[in-house]
Motif scaffolding. Sequence first.
Motif, mmCIF file in Angstrom:
data_model
loop_
_atom_site.group_PDB
_atom_site.id
_atom_site.type_symbol
_atom_site.label_atom_id
_atom_site.label_comp_id
_atom_site.label_asym_id
_atom_site.label_seq_id
_atom_site.Cartn_x
_atom_site.Cartn_y
_atom_site.Cartn_z
ATOM 1 N N ARG A 357 -26.363 13.011 -2.702
ATOM 2 C CA ARG A 357 -25.066 12.975 -2.016
ATOM 3 C C ARG A 357 -24.901 14.225 -1.123
ATOM 4 N N ALA A 358 -25.348 15.350 -1.638
ATOM 5 C CA ALA A 358 -25.265 16.572 -0.844
ATOM 6 C C ALA A 358 -26.129 16.470 0.394
ATOM 7 N N GLN A 359 -27.315 15.867 0.237
ATOM 8 C CA GLN A 359 -28.170 15.654 1.398
ATOM 9 C C GLN A 359 -27.469 14.779 2.428
ATOM 10 N N ALA A 360 -26.708 13.803 1.960
ATOM 11 C CA ALA A 360 -26.048 12.859 2.859
ATOM 12 C C ALA A 360 -24.885 13.497 3.615
ATOM 13 N N SER A 361 -24.313 14.544 3.071
ATOM 14 C CA SER A 361 -23.109 15.101 3.667
ATOM 15 C C SER A 361 -23.340 16.375 4.449
ATOM 16 N N ARG A 362 -24.578 16.852 4.480
ATOM 17 C CA ARG A 362 -24.787 18.135 5.161
ATOM 18 C C ARG A 362 -24.869 17.962 6.668
#
Length: 362
Positions: A357-362
């Motif tokens: 999810r963090a990868q998706a939002s960076r």
Amino acid sequence: MPLFFLRCATVLAAVTSAACASASPLTASRDADLDATLSAIVRDTGVPSVSVARIEDGRIVAVGVAGEGAAGQPATRATRYNVASLTKPVAAEVVLRLASEGRFSLDDRMADAWVDPDIAGDPRHARLTPRFALAHQTGLPNWRGPSGLAFIADPGGAPGYSGEGYEYVAHYVQALTGARLDQQAQRLAFGPLGLRAIAFTATGTDAVDIASSKREGHWHAPVFRARPSAADDLLTTAEDYARFVVSVMEGEGISPSLLAERQRVQADRRGEICAGIPADLCPDRAGFTLGWELFDFGGTLYYLHTGMDEDAFALAYWVPSTRSGTVILTNSREGYRAVLPVLDAIGADATFVEMLRAQASR
């Protein structure tokens, strides 16, 4: 392809919250529960169809599907999907099982059995090994250009995702053993596991039950190959691919020394993966291993691979310590929209999912 969120972050982040809101957690490991959850995800994300298999404690506990496999035709559990680069873990498994039979070692020179004519004049071809091919360290491009194959980096250096590296090791396998890699896959994996819906090619009467793809609102004929590729376009159902993953997870046909090698990051990508995400979501180790991407969170290992072409998006991951995993197949390049909603609905592996999810939002 490597970790897909690096390519699809902006769009995925935009659709995640809306899709997750309607995906209720699975309360039982039953196909009907998963079907209902996937129906909501298909509706909210606009992905034409999603097929999912969930593995727990080393067995498949749920298989679900929703949406259309072709115009006006519902996808079923028998619908086969083009899984794009999810072909690579299958090819890698064949190479590892052949090495476990003693046919060759991962560090043998492939030049002793096979040299691509395009790079025969470049002395770096002598440094190519099966290990470098499986860990994306051949120095070859993803795909050769119009002028042929050429090195873009030195073998054994920094990782560079390469379908050509997998094609190269497939040529090596055929030259050394006298059988194509897909034939070895049938002998070493598909046949023993009873996998009847998985195939590298489809011709004639075999070209059935293959999902069409939908792009920009229009349906397109299924994509499949008449000649096998070690890097792309494998056809399978979610259930058959999950059965393959279970076999991998159990270490079937792999020597203890090679199992240990697969637990090691062969080509480090931690800096790239951790860039721009919170430090507490950054794995201790991350990078390419033999056929997969490997993420280590405090000693818990997660193996991941994705695949994306114009007509498909697919993802598979597994966790050896819990003998669990998930396979997600779709018939659209936009299929990545369904991934986080599916993983949220399943409700497992929170640390790993939060990194994604963090990868998706960076």
